[in-house]
Write a protein that holds these residues in place. Structure first.
Motif, PDB file in Angstrom:
ATOM      1  N   GLY A   8      -5.716  40.336   7.086  1.00 43.21           N
ATOM      2  CA  GLY A   8      -4.301  40.643   7.362  1.00 43.21           C
ATOM      3  C   GLY A   8      -4.319  42.135   7.761  1.00 43.21           C
ATOM      4  O   GLY A   8      -3.340  42.740   8.248  1.00 43.21           O
ATOM      5  N   LEU A   9      -5.615  42.741   7.490  1.00 41.47           N
ATOM      6  CA  LEU A   9      -5.728  44.312   7.637  1.00 41.47           C
ATOM      7  C   LEU A   9      -6.417  44.425   9.212  1.00 41.47           C
ATOM      8  O   LEU A   9      -7.358  43.596   9.370  1.00 41.47           O
ATOM      9  CB  LEU A   9      -6.272  45.051   6.722  1.00 41.47           C
ATOM     10  CG  LEU A   9      -5.240  45.185   5.349  1.00 41.47           C
ATOM     11  CD1 LEU A   9      -6.193  46.196   4.319  1.00 41.47           C
ATOM     12  CD2 LEU A   9      -4.154  45.672   5.438  1.00 41.47           C
ATOM     13  N   SER A  10      -6.206  45.336   9.909  1.00 38.21           N
ATOM     14  CA  SER A  10      -6.739  45.591  10.964  1.00 38.21           C
ATOM     15  C   SER A  10      -6.795  46.736  11.437  1.00 38.21           C
ATOM     16  O   SER A  10      -6.181  47.701  10.883  1.00 38.21           O
ATOM     17  CB  SER A  10      -6.055  44.768  12.054  1.00 38.21           C
ATOM     18  OG  SER A  10      -4.524  45.047  12.256  1.00 38.21           O
ATOM     19  N   ILE A  11      -7.343  47.347  12.684  1.00 36.20           N
ATOM     20  CA  ILE A  11      -7.404  48.573  13.043  1.00 36.20           C
ATOM     21  C   ILE A  11      -6.524  48.842  14.197  1.00 36.20           C
ATOM     22  O   ILE A  11      -6.550  48.027  15.250  1.00 36.20           O
ATOM     23  CB  ILE A  11      -8.808  49.210  13.620  1.00 36.20           C
ATOM     24  CG1 ILE A  11      -9.735  48.827  12.453  1.00 36.20           C
ATOM     25  CG2 ILE A  11      -9.118  50.390  14.306  1.00 36.20           C
ATOM     26  CD1 ILE A  11      -9.576  49.749  11.347  1.00 36.20           C
ATOM     27  N   GLY A  12      -5.580  49.677  14.217  1.00 35.50           N
ATOM     28  CA  GLY A  12      -5.061  50.055  15.379  1.00 35.50           C
ATOM     29  C   GLY A  12      -4.787  51.711  15.473  1.00 35.50           C
ATOM     30  O   GLY A  12      -5.393  52.272  14.634  1.00 35.50           O
ATOM     31  N   LYS A  13      -3.835  52.126  16.487  1.00 34.27           N
ATOM     32  CA  LYS A  13      -3.583  53.599  16.658  1.00 34.27           C
ATOM     33  C   LYS A  13      -2.586  54.020  15.577  1.00 34.27           C
ATOM     34  O   LYS A  13      -1.581  53.521  15.554  1.00 34.27           O
ATOM     35  CB  LYS A  13      -3.264  53.829  18.158  1.00 34.27           C
ATOM     36  CG  LYS A  13      -4.454  53.631  18.987  1.00 34.27           C
ATOM     37  CD  LYS A  13      -4.324  54.177  20.457  1.00 34.27           C
ATOM     38  CE  LYS A  13      -5.522  53.957  21.157  1.00 34.27           C
ATOM     39  NZ  LYS A  13      -5.057  54.165  22.811  1.00 34.27           N
ATOM     40  N   VAL A  14      -2.774  55.163  14.930  1.00 35.59           N
ATOM     41  CA  VAL A  14      -1.863  55.679  13.862  1.00 35.59           C
ATOM     42  C   VAL A  14      -1.462  56.923  14.442  1.00 35.59           C
ATOM     43  O   VAL A  14      -2.462  58.036  14.744  1.00 35.59           O
ATOM     44  CB  VAL A  14      -2.550  55.683  12.556  1.00 35.59           C
ATOM     45  CG1 VAL A  14      -1.485  56.282  11.479  1.00 35.59           C
ATOM     46  CG2 VAL A  14      -2.666  54.371  12.202  1.00 35.59           C
ATOM     47  N   MET A  15      -0.168  57.577  14.247  1.00 36.71           N
ATOM     48  CA  MET A  15       0.102  58.834  14.861  1.00 36.71           C
ATOM     49  C   MET A  15       0.528  59.682  13.762  1.00 36.71           C
ATOM     50  O   MET A  15       0.931  59.286  12.808  1.00 36.71           O
ATOM     51  CB  MET A  15       1.481  58.550  15.567  1.00 36.71           C
ATOM     52  CG  MET A  15       1.288  57.826  16.759  1.00 36.71           C
ATOM     53  SD  MET A  15       3.038  57.980  17.776  1.00 36.71           S
ATOM     54  CE  MET A  15       3.884  57.136  16.647  1.00 36.71           C
ATOM     55  N   LEU A  16      -0.110  61.013  13.588  1.00 41.84           N
ATOM     56  CA  LEU A  16      -0.283  61.538  12.402  1.00 41.84           C
ATOM     57  C   LEU A  16       0.735  62.990  12.723  1.00 41.84           C
ATOM     58  O   LEU A  16       0.984  63.134  13.948  1.00 41.84           O
ATOM     59  CB  LEU A  16      -1.545  62.336  12.287  1.00 41.84           C
ATOM     60  CG  LEU A  16      -2.939  61.447  12.162  1.00 41.84           C
ATOM     61  CD1 LEU A  16      -4.222  62.194  11.772  1.00 41.84           C
ATOM     62  CD2 LEU A  16      -2.421  60.474  10.915  1.00 41.84           C
TER      63      LEU A  16
END
Length: 131
Positions: A84-92
């Protein structure tokens, strides 16, 4: 040699926590502590690990860490993450957009929302105080 990848982690992959060795074992290096822009919410998945989800409204800034990970190591780390966890783009909040660990919305159904704590470490500290 391929360029190393910045990876934002918000839970048990962080320094000193349960799955941090998954990063260390692939040669990842800690870069800095950070926070997201306030477009995310956070859930505790059975008090084992968090799940961060991007939302269109009502979000908070989530505390996290940014690591430098070799490309082959990123695949290995992802394969070891809980379902259920994955990699995506995260805005800092510093203006960067990096890859990061996100939760699938379905994973959060029926789980405790912990956004008010601002991050996994703060939530875990509050749990320890309750015990």
């Amino acid at each position: 040699m391929a360029e190393e990848i910045k990876l934002a982690v918000n839970g048990t992959l962080m320094r000193g926590l349960g799955l941090n060795s998954n990063l260390l074992n692939v040669g990842a290096k800690f870069l800095y502590e950070a926070a997201t822009v306030p477009y995310y919410r956070l859930w505790s998945i059975d008090d084992i690990h968090p799940a961060m989800v991007r939302v269109s409204h009502g979000g908070i800034a989530v505390a996290l860490e940014v690591w430098q990970v070799p490309p082959a190591g990123l695949v290995q780390v992802l394969l070891q993450e809980p379902p259920g966890l994955s990699i995506g783009k995260v805005m800092l909040d510093n203006g960067e957009t990096v890859l990061g660990v996100l939760g699938e919305p379905v994973l959060c159904e029926g789980q405790r929302e912990i956004s008010a704590y601002g991050g996994w470490r703060s939530y875990c500290s509050a749990l320890d105080e309750e015990l």
